[in-house]
Design an enzyme around this catalytic site. Structure first.
Site, mmCIF file in Angstrom:
data_model
loop_
_atom_site.group_PDB
_atom_site.id
_atom_site.type_symbol
_atom_site.label_atom_id
_atom_site.label_comp_id
_atom_site.label_asym_id
_atom_site.label_seq_id
_atom_site.Cartn_x
_atom_site.Cartn_y
_atom_site.Cartn_z
ATOM 1 C CG ASN A 208 -53.994 46.416 -63.614
ATOM 2 O OD1 ASN A 208 -53.779 45.598 -64.504
ATOM 3 N ND2 ASN A 208 -54.253 46.050 -62.359
ATOM 4 N N PRO A 304 -55.193 43.431 -49.586
ATOM 5 C CG PRO A 304 -56.289 41.380 -49.702
ATOM 6 C CD PRO A 304 -56.516 42.860 -49.836
HETATM 7 O O1 C5P Z 1 -45.944 45.475 -54.693
HETATM 8 P P1 C5P Z 1 -46.166 45.148 -56.146
HETATM 9 O O2 C5P Z 1 -47.595 45.264 -56.556
HETATM 10 O O3 C5P Z 1 -45.274 45.871 -57.095
HETATM 11 O O4 C5P Z 1 -45.731 43.610 -56.251
HETATM 12 C C1 C5P Z 1 -45.904 42.868 -57.410
HETATM 13 C C2 C5P Z 1 -45.969 41.423 -57.050
HETATM 14 O O5 C5P Z 1 -46.803 41.212 -55.921
HETATM 15 C C3 C5P Z 1 -46.620 40.613 -58.171
HETATM 16 O O6 C5P Z 1 -46.073 39.304 -58.120
HETATM 17 C C4 C5P Z 1 -48.087 40.615 -57.766
HETATM 18 O O7 C5P Z 1 -48.768 39.494 -58.320
HETATM 19 C C5 C5P Z 1 -47.996 40.539 -56.268
HETATM 20 N N1 C5P Z 1 -49.078 41.219 -55.543
HETATM 21 C C6 C5P Z 1 -49.998 40.490 -54.844
HETATM 22 N N2 C5P Z 1 -50.977 41.116 -54.135
HETATM 23 C C7 C5P Z 1 -51.043 42.458 -54.100
HETATM 24 C C8 C5P Z 1 -50.109 43.221 -54.821
HETATM 25 C C9 C5P Z 1 -49.140 42.574 -55.542
HETATM 26 O O8 C5P Z 1 -49.940 39.259 -54.875
HETATM 27 N N3 C5P Z 1 -52.000 43.051 -53.422
#
Ligand code: C5P
Length: 400
Positions: A208, A304
């Site tokens: 990304n 995860p």
């Molecule tokens: O669910 P989403 O990806 O939008 O959530 C963003 C937050 O969750 C960020 O703080 C990101 O670092 C963390 N995150 C994580 N592990 C994942 C997905 C997101 O720690 N697999």
């Protein structure tokens, strides 16, 4: 933590003096300036020329060097540093320090300094265990002098036991701990940053646009407040923060493992843009075109959720867990829902719609959401967001 700091290194006359060459190199790698002082005996073991070449500084040896003394050299020298390290601290140097004897440049500096002193003893086992040395050690510790080592092991003199000079990374760690100050000085904070790369095959991956800039800035701001920071980063384009333990990973699974290995922590900031999905079974060979226009089909598996996992730990959950929410619409509503779903304490929400230029840019406009408030911050540089966030973290975890 050593970046921009100045270390006065007093090299004593022992066989371990050669290790100081590596110590100088490593201190400088960490961004410290090293001003070397050698006792007369030290120059029997390493040459002032090697010490000077590695330090990139003049070596100070004599108390009555006219040029320096005309400017009160020894007093200035002892005060200009942020930290004084004595390595190797021989039995003789320790005895003189304990008695307050200042017969040469090294011992005079040690008497005159108003800065923290770290000694790194190295000597024969019997000399170390001698009641006189142990008495001196107690006196020095009572005077507030920090001690690292000695290690136990084979000695240059052929005997085995305590007396070996501590290894260079241990000395650097001890020095870093002493120089750490600020409201977060006794706190360990974990920061994740950057994107993750999820392999499709050995040459292709899914990624990304995260640059890691915000995560780097947060780590740097926490270090500036004295925190010990473990920085777990995916392949980011932003430069690495200085003064952190840096753990580089590629995939979400590796990031999860690195985070678990870095715990326990007092606080955790999850700024990484972790891929939500990985390719279920990445090919171990490059996927080839079949020549008939057939397209490969990728199946995904869920990664995860590191933030949710750490937020919901029953044992060893950091006191403060902060997540990020990069959204492109209804930012606050989504972020508030995320706070609940993940179980973290705060969510730093931002709008990453392409028109904001935030993703990969140098500015950010965030709202910090907690269970009972949504704090809207004006648009500012990512460095300023980091400093403001670190300050808010220090209000919760700091020593006042
Ligand atoms: O669910 P989403 O990806 O939008 O959530 C963003 C937050 O969750 C960020 O703080 C990101 O670092 C963390 N995150 C994580 N592990 C994942 C997905 C997101 O720690 N697999």
């Amino acid at each position: 933590m050593l970046h921009g700091r100045s270390v006065l290194l007093v090299i004593g006359g022992g066989i371990a003096a050669f290790k100081c060459l590596d110590l100088i190199r490593r201190l400088r790698e960490q961004g410290a300036r090293v001003v070397p002082v050698m006792t007369r005996a030290a120059s029997e073991f390493v040459t002032p020329l090697s010490v000077s070449a590695l330090a990139g500084e003049k070596v100070f040896q004599e108390l009555f060097d006219l040029d320096d003394e005309a400017e009160m050299g020894h007093i200035q020298l002892s005060r200009a540093a942020d930290l004084v390290i004595v390595a190797p601290a021989t039995a003789d140097l320790m005895a003189k320090m304990a008695q307050g004897i200042g017969g040469d440049l090294a011992t005079t500096l040690l008497l005159a300094t108003d800065k923290p002193v770290l000694i790194v003893p190295a000597m024969n086992v019997k000399m170390w265990e001698h009641p006189a040395t142990q008495r001196n050690l107690e006196t020095l510790q009572g005077d507030g002098i920090a001690v690292v080592g000695p290690d136990v092991g084979n000695m240059a003199c052929g005997e085995v036991g305590p007396g070996r000079m501590a290894e260079v990374p241990t000395i650097i760690e001890a020095a870093t701990d002493i120089l750490r100050n600020g409201p977060l000085a006794r706190r360990h904070i974990l920061v994740t940053s950057g994107p993750t790369h999820e392999p499709i095959d050995p040459v292709r991956y899914i990624a990304n646009r995260s640059s890691g800039a915000q995560g780097t800035a947060i780590a740097q701001a926490l270090v500036a407040l004295g925190a010990r920071v473990s920085f777990v980063t995916g392949p980011a384009s932003a430069p690495m923060p200085a003064g952190c333990d840096i753990i580089q990973v590629e995939t979400a699974a590796e990031m999860m493992a690195a985070v678990q290995a870095a715990l326990p922590a007092d606080g955790a900031v999850f700024a990484a843009a972790v891929a939500d999905w990985r390719v279920a079974s990445a090919s171990d060979r490059k996927i080839k075109k079949d020549g008939k226009g057939g397209l490969p089909v990728l199946e995904f598996a869920e990664n995860p959720d590191i933030l949710a996992t750490v937020s919901q730990l029953e044992k060893g959950r950091p006191e403060l867990v902060i997540g990020f929410a990069a959204e492109t619409d209804t930012v606050i509503a989504h972020a508030t829902a995320k706070l609940k779903r993940k179980g973290c304490d705060w969510i730093v929400a931002n709008d990453v719609s392409p028109e904001t230029g935030i993703m990969g840019g140098s500015e950010n406009a965030v709202t910090v959401i907690s269970a009972d408030a949504a704090d809207v911050w004006p648009r500012m540089s990512k460095d300023d967001v980091a400093r403001k966030l670190a300050g808010k973290i220090a209000e919760v975890l700091g020593d006042g």
